[in-house]
Design an enzyme around this catalytic site. Structure first.
Site, short mmCIF file in Angstrom:
data_model
loop_
_atom_site.label_atom_id
_atom_site.label_comp_id
_atom_site.label_asym_id
_atom_site.label_seq_id
_atom_site.Cartn_x
_atom_site.Cartn_y
_atom_site.Cartn_z
N ARG A 18 0.75 -1.03 -0.11
CA ARG A 18 -0.07 0.01 0.16
C ARG A 18 1.04 1.66 0.13
O ARG A 18 2.02 1.57 0.08
CB ARG A 18 -0.75 -0.35 1.27
CG ARG A 18 -0.12 -0.46 2.56
CD ARG A 18 -1.71 -0.06 4.07
NE ARG A 18 -0.71 0.20 4.88
CZ ARG A 18 -0.97 -0.58 5.91
NH1 ARG A 18 -2.38 -1.66 5.83
NH2 ARG A 18 -0.54 -1.32 7.28
N THR A 40 2.89 4.37 0.72
CA THR A 40 4.40 3.81 2.25
C THR A 40 4.53 5.48 2.34
O THR A 40 5.42 6.13 2.90
CB THR A 40 5.26 3.33 2.17
OG1 THR A 40 5.87 3.58 1.01
CG2 THR A 40 4.85 1.80 1.97
N TRP A 51 12.72 3.13 -10.99
CA TRP A 51 12.34 3.30 -12.54
C TRP A 51 12.71 3.98 -13.41
O TRP A 51 13.00 3.32 -14.92
CB TRP A 51 11.04 4.22 -12.29
CG TRP A 51 10.04 3.28 -11.49
CD1 TRP A 51 9.18 3.67 -10.41
CD2 TRP A 51 9.19 1.89 -11.60
NE1 TRP A 51 8.66 2.88 -9.63
CE2 TRP A 51 8.69 1.91 -10.88
CE3 TRP A 51 9.37 0.99 -13.00
CZ2 TRP A 51 7.86 0.68 -9.99
CZ3 TRP A 51 8.69 -0.14 -12.78
CH2 TRP A 51 8.18 0.09 -11.59
N SER A 53 5.74 -1.45 -18.41
CA SER A 53 4.92 -0.59 -18.40
C SER A 53 3.88 -1.57 -17.38
O SER A 53 3.39 -0.54 -16.50
CB SER A 53 4.96 -0.07 -19.16
OG SER A 53 3.18 0.79 -19.07
N HIS A 108 4.46 -1.63 -13.60
CA HIS A 108 4.62 -0.43 -12.65
C HIS A 108 3.22 0.58 -12.38
O HIS A 108 3.23 0.75 -11.72
CB HIS A 108 5.08 1.26 -14.22
CG HIS A 108 5.37 2.40 -13.28
ND1 HIS A 108 6.17 2.96 -14.22
CD2 HIS A 108 5.68 2.62 -12.70
CE1 HIS A 108 6.63 4.23 -13.54
NE2 HIS A 108 5.71 3.92 -11.66
N ARG A 154 -2.41 9.61 -11.89
CA ARG A 154 -1.23 8.79 -12.33
C ARG A 154 -1.84 8.02 -13.77
O ARG A 154 -1.25 7.97 -14.72
CB ARG A 154 -1.06 8.02 -11.42
CG ARG A 154 -0.70 7.90 -10.50
CD ARG A 154 -0.79 7.34 -9.23
NE ARG A 154 -0.12 7.73 -8.19
CZ ARG A 154 1.59 7.12 -7.81
NH1 ARG A 154 2.05 6.56 -8.56
NH2 ARG A 154 1.97 7.41 -6.23
N CYS A 186 12.99 2.36 -0.07
CA CYS A 186 11.41 1.40 0.92
C CYS A 186 11.36 -0.05 1.12
O CYS A 186 11.32 -1.08 0.06
CB CYS A 186 10.15 2.42 0.96
SG CYS A 186 9.01 1.86 1.53
N CYS A 232 8.29 -1.31 0.11
CA CYS A 232 8.14 -1.84 -1.37
C CYS A 232 9.43 -2.56 -1.99
O CYS A 232 8.87 -3.41 -2.89
CB CYS A 232 8.43 0.30 -1.94
SG CYS A 232 8.06 1.46 -1.04
#
Length: 428
Positions: free
Chosen positions: A150, A152, A163, A212, A215, A247, A354, A357
């Site tokens: 989720r 963070t 990325w 992609s 992502h 996004r 993170c 993550c």
């Protein structure tokens, strides 16, 4: 605006939505709550292999809570990389010998052969991922249900660097072709990029679209489980429509958002196709999802096979036969490039600052890497004997857990899209 057919496929968005949201998603969720699939062993302490980076996210939502080892079922803990009771017992007997590069003389010829086969398999070049050494003292079990993916708060230059490294250095893209919405992309609205993408072979185009799509899937999870309220008494997580629109909205992303979402559906088709192909491996009577609890293990295997049969029944599967189908020498070279690029991406996950993550990034790249390994091992899977060891094709427990949890994330993204659609319609 995300409707209709997907590029390079015979399938459309609506067919996937109906199949996933009403048939597959509920059963898959049930499977992923079972003990075999909820415990994943991961090393979150590995240093970044590409740049010096000691900056870690200090926010509490970035933390990962590892499991005390006594909470992990014995069958999983005893030898987490093999899958049956016999294999676990044999692996324990041989682990020391195998590590020293020798084979214990007290084992039968058949058992010795099995250990050598495993050693060859585990070191083989069919893997698309740089897997963690689960015997490292830094590797720990994590309960995925207690550490959900989720939002963070991890963002900004550090996240962008990850990325950027993935897209710019690992997606077969020349440096002079800027991807849409890159910080230094120029002003052509992605025209040069899409002209380049259209001109490359189907495999390189698929590689970009898989990354992609991954992502996009991650961004949907962060938007759907956003920290909406953080007070001393409670934390409230839920969908953040503004974050989602930033996004994916067509206008706000200059047409890029819908393309990203179509790539998510492409990723869904690739991983679903892998599940349909791997059914013979799991169907064998010798195969167990071993946790040590016999009745539960049988129940979970039954549920797993139901899901795989359902995956096989999907009417509009992606046809991977178009991949690496040209000149044999060129095809082999391209496949190896494809594999090495993907392995590189799995290594980049050790640079994510993170820890939560990083955990989910590692799991999802290993899951997609396992799906690719399955698709490129079709001949080996077809030759698996009904009983006895499957020497030609193997999956470790780590790969199995990653494969299904990664597909669970993509399946969740497709389901969450329906939820965002409904929220946006009600706001109009």
């Amino acid at each position: 605006q995300v409707t209709g057919y997907l590029d390079d496929c015979t399938c459309d968005v609506e067919t996937i939505d109906a199949f996933n949201n009403y048939k597959l998603f509920p059963r898959l969720n049930e499977l992923l709550e079972r003990d075999y699939f909820r415990y994943y062993k991961v090393n979150l302490q590995k240093p970044c292999p590409f740049w010096d980076d000691s900056s870690h996210c200090g926010m509490r939502d970035c933390a990962v809570q590892p499991c005390p080892s006594d909470e992990v079922p014995d069958g999983i803990r005893s030898a987490s990389y093999k899958y049956s009771e016999e294999a676990n017992n044999l692996a324990e007997e041989c682990e020391e010998a195998k590590r020293l590069g020798a084979v214990d003389d007290s084992l039968s010829t058949e058992a010795r052969q099995a250990v050598l086969q495993w050693a060859q398999h585990d070191d083989s070049s069919d893997s698309f991922c740089e897997a963690d050494d689960i015997h490292s003292p830094d590797a720990e079990y994590v309960d995925l249900l207690l550490n959900p993916e989720r939002y963070t708060g991890y963002k900004g230059p550090d996240a962008w660097k990850i990325w950027n490294s993935i897209y710019e250095e690992n997606c077969f893209k020349p440096q002079n072709v800027k991807r849409p919405l890159a910080s230094d992309r120029g002003d052509d609205g992605g025209h040069t990029f899409y002209k380049w993408l259209k001109g490359v072979c189907v495999e390189k185009r698929a590689f970009y679209r898989l990354i992609s799509g991954l992502h996009a899937s991650i961004n949907i999870h962060l938007s759907a489980r956003y920290l909406l309220q953080d007070t001393w008494s409670e934390k409230k997580w839920g969908p953040n429509v503004t974050e989602f629109q930033q996004r994916f909205d067509e206008v706000l992303t200059r047409g890029e958002g819908p393309r990203r979402l179509k790539n998510l559906y492409f990723l869904y088709l690739i991983e679903l196709r892998a599940l349909s192909k791997v059914l013979p491996f799991f169907e064998r009577p010798d195969f167990q999802l071993y946790t040590g609890n016999k009745s539960q293990d049988a129940e979970v295997k039954h549920l797993l096979l139901e899901i795989l049969q359902l995956a096989k029944s999907f009417p509009l599967h992606f046809d991977e036969n178009s991949f690496f189908a040209g000149n044999k020498k060129e095809a082999a070279k391209l496949k190896e490039e494809f594999r090495l690029h993907f392995r590189n991406i799995s290594k980049i996950m050790d640079c994510v600052g993170c820890f939560k993550c990083r955990l989910w990034g590692k799991l999802q790249t290993q899951g997609l890497g396992t799906a690719l390994k399955i698709l490129f091992s079709e001949n080996l899977i077809e030759r698996i004997p009904e009983s006895g060891p499957s020497y030609g094709f193997q999956l470790t427990r780590q790969e199995i857990v990653a494969l299904f949890n990664a597909f669970g994330r993509v399946s969740t993204s497709v389901k969450e899209l329906e939820n965002f659609r409904n929220i946006l319609q009600n706001m109009r």
